[in-house]
Design an enzyme around this catalytic site. Structure first.
Site, PDB file in Angstrom:
ATOM      1  N   GLY A 139       0.803  -1.197  -0.075  1.00 58.70           N
ATOM      2  CA  GLY A 139      -0.070  -0.172   0.191  1.00 58.70           C
ATOM      3  C   GLY A 139       0.871   1.231   0.156  1.00 58.70           C
ATOM      4  N   SER A 140       0.396   2.497   0.566  1.00 56.35           N
ATOM      5  CA  SER A 140       0.897   3.564   0.617  1.00 56.35           C
ATOM      6  C   SER A 140       2.154   3.737   1.120  1.00 56.35           C
ATOM      7  CB  SER A 140      -0.078   4.918   0.657  1.00 56.35           C
ATOM      8  OG  SER A 140      -0.920   4.663  -0.154  1.00 56.35           O
ATOM      9  N   THR A 141       2.576   2.766   1.988  1.00 55.14           N
ATOM     10  CA  THR A 141       3.781   2.986   2.690  1.00 55.14           C
ATOM     11  C   THR A 141       5.151   2.481   1.873  1.00 55.14           C
ATOM     12  OG1 THR A 141       3.713   0.286   3.280  1.00 55.14           O
ATOM     13  CG2 THR A 141       3.188   2.059   5.082  1.00 55.14           C
TER      14      THR A 141
END
Length: 413
Positions: A139-141
């Site tokens: 994801g956005s990590t």
């Protein structure tokens, strides 16, 4: 050198360091007569105890990590998750939690066949170490690392902006953001988790030419994704950073621009382990050194003499300039202290924290894993943390409280 009935380490640290832990059996040298009957003991060879392992682990911290993670799993009715804490200065693993877990004492004390079968057949796989073997979409990590790559390669600068419309259209395809963010630079893009900005950094859009799949792939590998880091535990997984050759070989399909877009926001076929995510976060915290993670700090004999010491070991460094890393750190700090940041809940902690949320889609039912990565204190990082809750929903709402509780306890105890 082992006896048939000797107890040995079958997993974990005990398996990795079995040769050091064994010790040596003692013996009596016995004189016998012509019929093999013992006459007298000629000599005695005393046994030698095994060596001792001293770990980097902070046992109090690790217990709190487990407690706070379990509390959140119960609160959101999730079944599994993991937390990894690393010292960004040494690579030492301060804590490593995988839930659900099991009581490993039952193996040394003995168990019934029914107890063993129940453990082996548990669908939640309590014996599976999610921290080193679990594969998850990031994801956005992944965005701080994509930002680092874009800055280093020159496809963006700290002053590059886009006017985010809330989606990017390429032909008949639409790539959505979670909202229209308006004017966004790299720091704000990290803080608000702007998909459109990172689509552009990865695959190109508007005035940003984009890294392209191969450069994106290569930079993510430099941060330690897609490879085993060499932690001193068995069963470490390498995760996956795909590229065009991989897709053609495995899926028999060509690589599309949409694949690059998805990869740049941590979706598609990108898979990471919690250990990789904590180690990569430590790279940003420590000015660019990817360190080999260790649980064992040193091995000593019965007299306390050091037999072996696992000191700081740099896997690679200097692949992102200091100035570019500072820009990314400021973006992660803005995620906490800016009014628009997605990690504002961490702003009340006793030390300044930098962080990034992640909400990673998986499966076909619209479910998401909840991620949060962080490091603190911001000016002199002592801990890098990665938290994931399987099927936990939004990163800020479920992984966020776990991160907040761990860091609050760590810096106030």
């Amino acid at each position: 050198e082992l006896q048939m009935n000797q107890l040995i380490g079958k997993d974990g640290i005990e398996k990795s360091y079995q040769a050091f832990l064994n010790g040596e059996n003692g013996a009596n040298v016995i004189e016998v007569d012509s019929k093999g009957r013992a006459q007298r003991i000629v000599a005695n060879i005393p046994p030698k105890p095994g060596n001792s392992l001293r770990l980097y682990l902070d046992s109090d911290l690790e217990q709190k990590m487990a407690d706070f993670l379990q509390e959140e799993l119960t609160a959101v009715d999730a079944k599994a998750g993991s937390v990894v804490a690393i010292d960004p200065k040494t690579g030492g693993v301060l804590g490593m939690v995988s839930l659900p877990t099991y009581n490993n004492n039952v193996f040394s004390k003995g168990m019934t066949q029914d107890e063993y079968s129940k453990l082996m057949n548990d669908q939640m796989r309590p014996m599976f170490n999610r921290a080193v073997s679990g594969n998850y979409p990031s994801g956005s990590t992944i965005k701080p690392f994509v930002a680092s790559a874009g800055l280093q390669d020159g496809v963006i600068t700290e002053n590059t902006t886009i006017d985010d419309p809330g989606e990017i259209k390429v032909g008949n395809w639409t790539y959505p953001d979670w909202k229209a963010h308006g004017l966004v630079d790299v720091r704000k893009a990290i803080a608000v988790s702007c998909n459109d900005f990172f689509y552009a950094v990865g695959g190109g859009w508007d005035k940003i030419r984009g890294l392209g799949v191969q450069k994106l792939h290569d930079y993510l590998l430099k941060f330690g994704f897609g490879e085993k880091l060499g932690v001193d535990l068995p069963s470490e997984d390498s995760g996956l950073v795909p590229d065009a050759k991989w897709k053609e070989a495995v899926k028999k399909e060509i690589w599309y621009l949409g694949d690059t877009y998805h990869m740049a926001i941590g979706q598609g076929d990108v898979n990471v382990t919690p250990l990789q995510m904590a180690s990569a976060t430590a790279v940003i915290a420590n000015n660019g050194e990817l360190l080999k993670p260790y649980l064992v700090q040193k091995i000593t004999d019965q007299d306390g003499k050091i037999i072996q010491e696992n000191k700081k070991e740099i896997i690679r460094s200097n692949f992102i300039d200091q100035g570019n890393l500072q820009i990314v750190r400021e973006g992660m700090r803005n995620c906490v202290d800016a009014s628009y940041g997605s990690c504002k809940a961490l702003s009340d902690l006793p030390v300044a924290v930098a962080a990034k949320t992640g909400t990673a889609q998986f499966g076909s039912e619209g479910k998401t894993h909840a991620w949060m990565i962080s490091f603190a204190p911001y000016s002199d990082p002592q801990i890098a943390l990665a938290v994931i809750i399987e099927g936990g929903g939004e990163g800020y709402s479920t992984a966020g409280p776990v991160t907040q509780n761990i860091l609050n306890w760590y810096f106030t105890r």
